[in-house]
Design a protein around this motif. Sequence first.
Motif: not given
Length: 58
Positions: A14-23, A42-54
Motif C-alpha cells: 500500500y502507498r505510504a509515507v516512507t523512503a520508497t513510497g510503499w509499505a 514490484k508494487a509499482e509494477e503491480q499497480s499499473r493498469p492492465a493494457p486495454e484489450p485489443v
Amino acid sequence: MTRPLIVPETMGFYRAVTATGWATFDRETGACRASTPEEAQKAEEQSRPAPEPVEPEA
C-alpha cells in the motif's frame, strides 16, 4: 528494530509515507513495514493498469 518477515505468498503493498513510497504488509498476520526498494519496484509494477484489450479486426 528488526524488520518483520513477510513471505512473498502473503505479501501485499500500500502507498505510504516512507523512503520508497510503499509499505509491505502480510495478509495473514497483519505485520507491516516500509518496503525495500525491490519490493517498491514490484508494487509499482503491480499497480499499473492492465493494457486495454485489443479487439481483433474482422
